[in-house]
Design an enzyme around this catalytic site. Structure first.
Site, PDB file in Angstrom:
ATOM      1  N   HIS A   1      23.161  15.595  20.454  1.00 50.02           N
ATOM      2  CA  HIS A   1      22.760  14.745  21.037  1.00 50.02           C
ATOM      3  C   HIS A   1      21.731  15.469  22.009  1.00 50.02           C
ATOM      4  O   HIS A   1      21.749  15.194  23.180  1.00 50.02           O
ATOM      5  CB  HIS A   1      23.857  14.080  21.768  1.00 50.02           C
ATOM      6  CG  HIS A   1      24.427  13.016  21.071  1.00 50.02           C
ATOM      7  ND1 HIS A   1      23.995  12.538  19.823  1.00 50.02           N
ATOM      8  CD2 HIS A   1      25.732  12.576  21.107  1.00 50.02           C
ATOM      9  CE1 HIS A   1      25.038  11.562  19.227  1.00 50.02           C
ATOM     10  NE2 HIS A   1      25.910  11.593  20.166  1.00 50.02           N
TER      11      HIS A   1
ATOM     12  N   HIS B   1      22.950   5.304  23.085  1.00 49.72           N
ATOM     13  CA  HIS B   1      24.456   5.373  22.824  1.00 49.72           C
ATOM     14  C   HIS B   1      25.514   4.525  23.689  1.00 49.72           C
ATOM     15  O   HIS B   1      26.444   4.905  24.479  1.00 49.72           O
ATOM     16  CB  HIS B   1      24.711   6.615  23.201  1.00 49.72           C
ATOM     17  CG  HIS B   1      26.006   7.524  22.495  1.00 49.72           C
ATOM     18  ND1 HIS B   1      27.235   6.938  22.509  1.00 49.72           N
ATOM     19  CD2 HIS B   1      26.279   8.506  21.800  1.00 49.72           C
ATOM     20  CE1 HIS B   1      28.151   7.471  21.526  1.00 49.72           C
ATOM     21  NE2 HIS B   1      27.475   8.496  21.180  1.00 49.72           N
TER      22      HIS B   1
ATOM     23  N   GLU C   1      24.475   3.297  16.770  1.00 54.29           N
ATOM     24  CA  GLU C   1      23.692   4.026  17.116  1.00 54.29           C
ATOM     25  C   GLU C   1      22.492   4.107  15.949  1.00 54.29           C
ATOM     26  O   GLU C   1      22.620   4.817  15.047  1.00 54.29           O
ATOM     27  CB  GLU C   1      23.978   5.521  17.555  1.00 54.29           C
ATOM     28  CG  GLU C   1      24.919   5.537  18.487  1.00 54.29           C
ATOM     29  CD  GLU C   1      25.863   6.688  18.348  1.00 54.29           C
ATOM     30  OE1 GLU C   1      25.174   7.668  18.509  1.00 54.29           O
ATOM     31  OE2 GLU C   1      27.065   6.656  18.085  1.00 54.29           O
TER      32      GLU C   1
END
Length: 349
Positions: free
Chosen positions: A107, A176, A313
């Site tokens: 991420h 997210h 996502e």
């Protein structure tokens, strides 16, 4: 009619954090903040008229800065999901990214797009967040300008991610948000009653540490077959760690492909997701604290535990840069990265 208002949401590094809220005549509303370009709240009426906030999060900037290790509502970048060994090659040059998930990169790294205060401007009913990511940030090559554009139309939240670079690099942004259509405070009991459909006939096979092997597996005859509606509780009672997997979205021929529909029958609330991305990470928040462990304390003092919510996502496949047959995450100078997603909310009869 959609109304857009702005509030002060505190400060971060001596900079003001701005909060923007869209509200409609139906009771639907969305709030976003400039820190992390985060979706902070989505309030949706039920079939009986009761309005609930359906995303996990926090009430203060201090909590987002100190407690948000699980990325509630965050804009993720430069690259969402995992990159094996935190390394990749472009034109024969090896780049080493931050390792923040064991031996892998997750991420965007230690200080990803979720941990910066984005510049913000208003254009009519759109809010445009922008961030200048410097060459070498978290190990990524190229100076990059990234934008996230939010807009509410009727009962839909429209999100567009844009990016340009001065040097060849990689990019795979997403949002997210953790959804629970029974309400952010409904916990696992609320999540289990959700009925989910995902428009995908394949998933990316992964290793024990959730890194794609490169194989695409057909979902038929497996717990990943969500092509017909499935009650989440019926799956999770047998396979507790499902889901945290990338589903390969089947194209529909539209500009935005249908990705998923999730319904909470007792409230009537539903969410439909449409996107131009080839994949979607379906995640049912297994890695939130177990019931016997100290919870994450969220909005209004709500304890968030395992299976408190689900994530959808939209993205390119994880670790795509290390798998040439996957859709590409490479961005070249002169090209524009463009990721569109629509979150459509409503109620069933």
């Amino acid at each position: 009619m959609v109304h857009l208002a702005e509030q002060h949401f505190g400060t971060f590094n001596n900079e003001p954090v701005r909060k923007f809220t869209w509200s409609t005549d139906t009771g639907f509303s969305v709030s976003v903040i400039s820190y992390g370009a985060i979706i902070q709240s989505i309030k949706v009426p039920a079939k009986n008229g009761e309005i609930k906030d359906v995303v996990l999060g926090f009430d203060t900037i201090e909590d987002y800065v100190t407690k948000n290790a699980r990325f509630f509502g965050s804009t993720i970048g430069r690259c969402a999901n995992r990159i094996r060994g935190g390394t990749f090659q472009l034109d024969g040059v090896t780049y080493q990214l931050a390792k923040n998930n064991g031996e892998n990169h997750l991420h965007g790294g230690i200080v990803g797009f979720n941990k910066v205060n984005w510049n913000s401007t208003v254009d009519g009913t759109k809010v445009i967040f922008s961030y200048y990511s410097k060459d070498g940030e978290e190990g990524y090559p190229g100076d990059m300008i990234a934008n996230v554009i939010y807009e509410v139309v009727d009962n839909s939240l429209l999100v567009e991610f844009l990016a340009v670079t001065h040097k060849k690099t990689i990019i795979n942004m997403t949002n997210h948000s953790y959804f629970n259509l029974a309400g952010h405070d409904a916990g696992a009991d609320g999540l289990y009653d959700h009925i989910i459909t995902v428009n995908a006939d394949r998933v990316t096979e992964t290793s024990a540490d959730n890194i794609p092997t490169g194989r695409l597996l057909k979902v038929g005859g497996t717990p990943f077959d969500l092509r017909a509606p499935v009650r989440l509780g019926d799956v999770l009672v047998l396979h507790e760690r499902l889901f945290d997997h990338n589903f390969c979205v089947s194209p529909t021929g539209e500009e935005l492909n249908f990705v998923s529909r999730v319904v909470h029958p007792s409230s009537g609330r539903y969410l439909q997701v449409y996107s131009n991305q080839p994949g979607v990470q379906v995640y049912t928040s297994y890695f939130l604290p177990a019931p016997q462990d100290q919870p994450i304390v969220g909005k209004q003092g709500t304890p968030y535990h395992r299976h408190a919510a689900f994530c959808l996502e939209t993205q390119v496949y994880p670790d795509a840069v290390n798998h040439p047959h996957f859709p590409t995450v490479i961005l070249k100078p002169g090209d524009v990265y463009r990721h569109k997603v629509r979150y459509e909310f409503g109620v069933t009869n």
